[in-house]
Design a protein around this motif. Sequence first.
Motif, PDB file in Angstrom:
ATOM      1  N   LYS A  59      20.661 -40.117 -59.713  1.00 13.82           N
ATOM      2  CA  LYS A  59      20.389 -39.152 -58.645  1.00 13.82           C
ATOM      3  C   LYS A  59      18.877 -38.945 -58.518  1.00 13.82           C
ATOM      4  N   GLY A  60      18.381 -39.041 -57.286  1.00 14.60           N
ATOM      5  CA  GLY A  60      16.958 -38.878 -57.025  1.00 14.60           C
ATOM      6  C   GLY A  60      16.134 -40.141 -57.203  1.00 14.60           C
ATOM      7  N   LYS A  61      16.757 -41.222 -57.617  1.00 15.54           N
ATOM      8  CA  LYS A  61      16.047 -42.494 -57.803  1.00 15.54           C
ATOM      9  C   LYS A  61      15.897 -43.212 -56.470  1.00 15.54           C
ATOM     10  N   GLY A  88      23.387 -40.487 -54.937  1.00 16.36           N
ATOM     11  CA  GLY A  88      22.126 -39.763 -54.848  1.00 16.36           C
ATOM     12  C   GLY A  88      20.885 -40.625 -54.848  1.00 16.36           C
ATOM     13  N   THR A  90      18.092 -43.087 -52.992  1.00 14.91           N
ATOM     14  CA  THR A  90      17.482 -43.392 -51.703  1.00 14.91           C
ATOM     15  C   THR A  90      17.107 -44.862 -51.690  1.00 14.91           C
TER      16      THR A  90
END
Length: 122
Positions: A59-61, A88, A90
Amino acid sequence: SLTAYTLGSYRAMKGVCDPIEQKTIDVAADDIIVIGTPVWAGRATPAVNAAVAALVGCKGKKAVLFATCGGKEGDTLPRLKKALEEKGVTVAGEFVFNRRGLEDTERITAMVSAIKAAGSLP
């Protein structure tokens, strides 16, 4: 063999995951995720599907995706992108290399630049 490819292509079309060694792949400590796959019947291979499904800590990677193909890539990268976004991630770049693309140094340089930019690498 031809039979293995034919069966693998059918499994790829269905979005099946093949068994892989690691049940989970923790990328929490990594800066960027880079995923490449050959295209089988317009889709990622079953082993790559399994690797994406096994990702944790993502997540957030950011990720950069690439596919290699002899003809058309089908919906290989959009499907991988969707699977990663659901975790999560991108997707910061998508690249397809057909036979001619493997000799396209500008396209290869663009992919390397996207990886560096996504991972904030020098």
